[in-house]
Structure formats: structure tokens, C-alpha cells
Design an enzyme around this catalytic site. Structure first.
Site, PDB file in Angstrom:
ATOM      1  CE  LYS A 107      -4.138  -2.134   1.861  1.00 47.79           C
ATOM      2  NZ  LYS A 107      -3.643  -3.534   1.849  1.00 47.79           N
TER       3      LYS A 107
HETATM    4  C1  LIG Z   1      -4.201  -4.615   1.109  1.00 40.38           C
HETATM    5  C2  LIG Z   1      -3.388  -5.850   0.960  1.00 40.38           C
HETATM    6  C3  LIG Z   1      -3.729  -6.862   0.021  1.00 40.38           C
HETATM    7  C4  LIG Z   1      -4.979  -6.791  -0.834  1.00 40.38           C
HETATM    8  O1  LIG Z   1      -4.893  -5.824  -1.851  1.00 40.38           O
HETATM    9  P1  LIG Z   1      -6.206  -5.298  -2.581  1.00 40.38           P
HETATM   10  O2  LIG Z   1      -5.759  -4.193  -3.462  1.00 40.38           O
HETATM   11  O3  LIG Z   1      -7.124  -4.830  -1.473  1.00 40.38           O
HETATM   12  O4  LIG Z   1      -6.796  -6.445  -3.329  1.00 40.38           O
HETATM   13  C5  LIG Z   1      -2.900  -7.964  -0.088  1.00 40.38           C
HETATM   14  N1  LIG Z   1      -1.791  -8.097   0.688  1.00 40.38           N
HETATM   15  C6  LIG Z   1      -1.445  -7.159   1.597  1.00 40.38           C
HETATM   16  C7  LIG Z   1      -0.229  -7.384   2.433  1.00 40.38           C
HETATM   17  C8  LIG Z   1      -2.216  -6.002   1.759  1.00 40.38           C
HETATM   18  O5  LIG Z   1      -1.859  -5.085   2.679  1.00 40.38           O
END
Ligand SMILES: *Cc1c(COP(=O)(O)O)cnc(C)c1O
Length: 490
Positions: free
Chosen positions: A108
Site C-alpha cells: 500500500k
Molecule cells: C491490502 C493488501 C492486500 C490486498 O490488496 P487489494 O488491493 O485490497 O486487493 C494484499 N496483501 C497485503 C499485504 C495487503 O496489505
């Protein structure tokens, strides 16, 4: 380029307006009116910064190129300690696209380091003089990445609520240890849903003090989606440069999925000209998306599971609405979303489902299969894998053994540092764990002979700066109290 609501083409906005607004006024998500072509003929010669700027400028054409360059530089330069935003590591016959080298060691960061810069520019363009206050409820990764992105960004403040006792000690310290003159963090007595409803209630009812406007940083903001498109092109470029593929050769991407933001960015890249054979949507035991791609029916009426890959524990995958709108159009999307809200289920028409199945495969892996993938990657290839990424590796191996396997080179998106989930990783490797997650981090580093990433090293020693614990009904008063304190703002 204008963007419009997934539910109503008449609700059109300039990109800057959409970034400031987050959600469309009818509750829909903003979707670009077209998916512009990326200059593939220049890709091999582009550096990371140029790939990001190129992607952003194709969508956000109400920003100048110089402005976008400033944003990208401010976001990425110096904030990704390895100097590489998304390195590609070979793991057996696949590649791991490591998106976890940012300031909070989860993918993120790629978008949330950039969003504050896009948002403050967007605000100027829209003639908004108010300070923006970001309010977020988090189950773990979003909160720390948003805090890190917005800390000390002029013209903004950020308040994060997380469930008291409901996040890991590492995630908690990443938030409570976060310095910044515009930052506040509180634990909420309740679970994530309680914290989330509390934040929604504040958005619905609170009148902020004059000069302040509330906004959100969650993954439905178009300003978070678009930056993620860039690393799909970058991965392809790196495979080209390493002579693993020839220009034009299609590759597969396997994506550990929750809210469908990451994988949707990949699909946008494909529509912009990136040669992709197949996307594999990888889920944990909360496999609502696996069933959706298999059957064409989205049905959230099921048990919710707490798994070892908590950031994918989701039953309502909000960015899927954008994919549905691309395939079915706004009118049907509006009807489906109404059905989902009222009945918990909707079904695609057969031809639409068939069209989706040509682009996406789907698989799921439970905690046992996830642990087995962590073990296999380490024992066979010496590669440490976090549980979210391990879900994707388990799904990759299922896909490879299925009759949908196409033989294309495959990239698995790696979304968190294994050290962020040291205890689960140690357990999967058959190693003892302690009752101190920070000690487990050290134990994992010693066992795997790998250094703890800078973003996590020293976390245990970071002082706790935020100690507030509030009940749900007190959340609004907490925000109000924080907003009355002036912060540095130049
Ligand atoms: C948020 C997150 C995901 C999922 O990603 P999306 O874009 O919500 O599908 C997968 N792995 C980790 C470690 C995350 O923080």
C-alpha cells in the site's frame, strides 16, 4: 480525460476533483472514460520515475507533467530504502514482484506515499483552501501506510482509528510510534467493523470546524488506483531487460487479492497495451471472489474467516465494482450494487461472465496451503514469503496444475515483507515462536540469515506517542478535539 461514476455516466468530474472527492456523489467509484494507450515502444528505455510519470499523465491530464514529476519524486525518492520501488526476484520458475520495500513494508506504500502529494495539488487546482483531514479506520496495513504518507504534509492532517487489541503488535507500533505534527492515532474499543462504522458515522454527521474538510484515503480513491498501474509495466520492462521475454510476449500475473485494487490496476495496464496472458485472482479462505469468477455470482452471504493473511479478509471487495462497470456498463452496475446491499448477492449475465473468464482465473488457498507455500519457497528456493504472498504462490501452483495453464512466464505480486508477519512465517517453517512479536522478528532474521528491513528494524525501540483508547460513541469528540489544535501549515 474525464472520470465518471461506475453507476452513472452523467456524474462526470475532472481527475483532480475526483481525487479530492474520493467517492462519487451517488456512492459509485470514479472510472476513467477511456483507458489510454501506453507507449510500449519506449518502455524498455524508460526508468522507474518515467514509467510512473507516464502512467499518471495519461490519466491525470489536468496536472502538468512537471507537477506529476514533482509528486512522484517527493513520494519515492529516499522513501524506498533499496532505491528500487518494485524489484523482481526469481522464485523457481516464477518471479516475485516485491512491492514491500516502502516505509511500512507493505504494497500500500506505493500508492499511499504518492496520494498526499496528488491530493494537495488537486486541492489547489480545485481552488479549495481548506485543510484536508484524512479519517481512516484500519485493520492494519492501510493505517500505517496512510500515516507514513501524510505525516507532516502541509495542508493536511490525518487521524487513524484501529481496533483495540485487533492488530498485530508490529502493526500497532507502526501506528502508535508515528511522529508528525498533523498526526493522531486512537485505538477503538471494538472490532474493525465498529471502527469503520464509527468513521462512516463521522463522515455522515460531523460538521468540522471552519477551514477544514474531511476526506478519506481508502483504496476506492482513483488517486490510489492509478499509481499501482505503473509497476505492472515496470515488471514487464525488467523481464525484457533480463531477456526472459521478447517484446509482445504475454505474461501471467498472480495477485493476492482483497479489495481488488491491486489486480484491477493490472487489468487497466492490459487494456492500455501491456501484453498479459491471464490474471489469477488469489484469495484466502474468504473466497467470495473465487466463487464469483467461477460462477458469475457474487454472494457475500457466508461465514467470515479470520486468517493468517488478514489484509485479504474481506467479503465486500469494493474495487470489483469498477471491473463490473467496465464489462456491464453503469446502469446494470447500479442495479447490481443495489441488490448486493439489499440481498447480499447479484448474478452476472452469462455472456459477461464468459468475457470475464477469458481474462481472469481464480483460485483460493487456506491457512494450511499458505503455510505449505511458505515452507516450499524457503526450503526449495531459499525465498522468504509473507502469508499474503504465499496465498498467491499456492494459487499459482494450482493454476499451473490446472487445464487453464498456458505456459506463459508468470509474475507473482508480493505484497508484504515476511518480517511484518514473523510469527506466522516462523510457525510455517516449523520454528518456535515466543510471546513477543519483536523477538520473533529477530528469530526469523537469524534463522533465514536475512536482515530485517529498515522500515521494521528498530520498531520495538520506537517510543509510543499515541495512547488514546476510545469507545465508538467518543470517536467524533476525539476527532473534534484534535481538529481544534492548530498544526504546522505553510
Ligand atoms: C491490502 C493488501 C492486500 C490486498 O490488496 P487489494 O488491493 O485490497 O486487493 C494484499 N496483501 C497485503 C499485504 C495487503 O496489505
Amino acid at each position: 480525460m474525464m472520470v465518471f461514476s461506475t453507476r452513472d455516466p452523467a456524474l462526470r468530474r475532472r481527475p483532480a476533483e475526483a481525487i479530492v472527492a474520493g467517492l462519487a456523489p451517488d456512492g459509485g467509484l470514479f472510472l476513467p472514460e477511456s483507458l489510454p494507450a501506453f507507449p510500449m515502444d519506449r518502455l524498455a528505455g524508460m526508468d522507474d520515475l518515467s514509467v510512473s510519470v507516464e502512467v499518471l499523465s495519461l490519466f491525470f491530464d489536468d496536472f502538468t507533467r512537471a507537477e506529476l514529476e514533482d509528486c512522484v519524486r517527493a513520494a519515492y525518492a529516499g522513501h524506498f530504502p533499496s532505491g528500487n520501488i518494485a524489484p523482481l526476484a526469481p522464485v523457481g520458475d516464477a518471479w516475485s514482484l516485491e512491492l514491500f520495500h516502502g516505509p511500512t513494508a507493505a504494497f500500500k506504500d506505493v500508492a499511499l506515499t504518492l496520494l498526499p502529494h496528488l491530493l494537495t495539488r488537486a486541492k489547489e487546482k480545485c481552488g479549495i483552501r481548506e485543510e484536508i483531514c484524512i479519517l481512516t479506520a484500519t485493520s492494519g496495513d492501510t493505517g500505517s501506510a496512510a500515516l507514513s504518507g501524510f505525516a507532516d504534509v502541509p495542508g493536511t492532517r490525518i487521524t487513524v482509528f484501529y481496533p483495540h487489541g485487533g492488530v498485530s503488535p508490529v502493526q500497532e507500533r507502526q501506528m502508535t510510534g508515528r511522529a508528525g505534527r498533523n498526526v493522531s492515532v486512537a485505538a477503538v474499543r471494538g472490532n474493525f467493523d465498529d471502527a469503520q462504522s464509527g468513521v462512516k458515522e463521522i463522515f455522515a454527521t460531523m460538521r468540522p470546524p471552519a477551514g477544514i474538510r474531511l476526506s478519506s484515503a481508502n483504496s476506492i480513491n482513483i488517486g490510489r488506483l492509478v499509481p499501482q498501474i505503473a509497476y505492472y509495466f515496470k515488471a514487464y520492462r525488467d523481464l525484457l531487460r533480463a531477456e526472459k521475454i521478447r517484446m509482445g510476449e504475454p505474461v501471467n500475473f498472480v495477485v493476492p487479492t482483497g479489495n481488488f485494487g491491486n489486480i484491477l490496476a493490472g487489468y487497466f495496464a492490459k487494456r492500455m497495451g501491456l501484453p498479459v496472458a491471464r490474471f489469477v485472482c488469489a484469495s484466502n479462505e474468504n473466497n467470495v471472489l473465487t466463487d464469483f469468477f467461477e460462477s458469475g455470482v457474487y454472494d457475500r452471504r457466508r461465514e467470515f474467516h479470520l486468517t493468517k493473511s488478514p489484509s485479504m479478509d474481506i467479503l465486500i471487495s469494493s474495487n470489483l465494482e469498477r471491473l463490473v462497470s467496465l464489462f456491464c456498463g453503469p446502469e446494470k452496475t447500479a442495479a447490481y450494487m443495489k441488490q448486493l446491499k439489499e440481498t447480499g448477492v447479484y448474478a452476472l449475465e452469462e455472456d459477461v461472465h464468459a468475457a470475464l473468464r477469458r481474462e481472469f482465473s481464480a483460485a483460493c488457498a487456506d491457512d494450511g496451503e499458505t503455510a505449505a507455500a511458505i515452507r516450499e519457497n524457503f526450503e526449495k528456493y531459499g525465498y522468504l514469503t509473507d502469508p499474503h504472498t504465499a496465498v498467491a504462490f499456492a494459487c499459482y501452483r494450482k493454476f499451473r496444475a490446472s487445464d487453464e495453464w498456458n505456459g506463459a512466464k508468470t509474475v507473482v505480486l508480493s505484497t508484504a515483507s515476511p518480517f511484518k508477519f514473523s510469527r506466522s512465517v516462523l510457525t510455517a517453517l516449523g520454528r518456535p515462536v515466543s510471546d513477543d512479536e519483536f523477538a520473533d522478528m529477530d528469530a526469523l532474521a537469524a534463522y533465514a540469515k536475512t536482515a530485517i528491513p529498515a522500515a521494521l528494524a528498530g520498531l520495538a525501540a520506537r517510543p509510543v506517542l499515541h495512547r488514546s483508547v476510545v469507545d465508538v460513541p467518543e470517536m467524533q469528540a476525539y476527532v473534534m478535539k484534535k481538529l481544534e489544535i492548530p498544526v504546522w501549515n505553510d
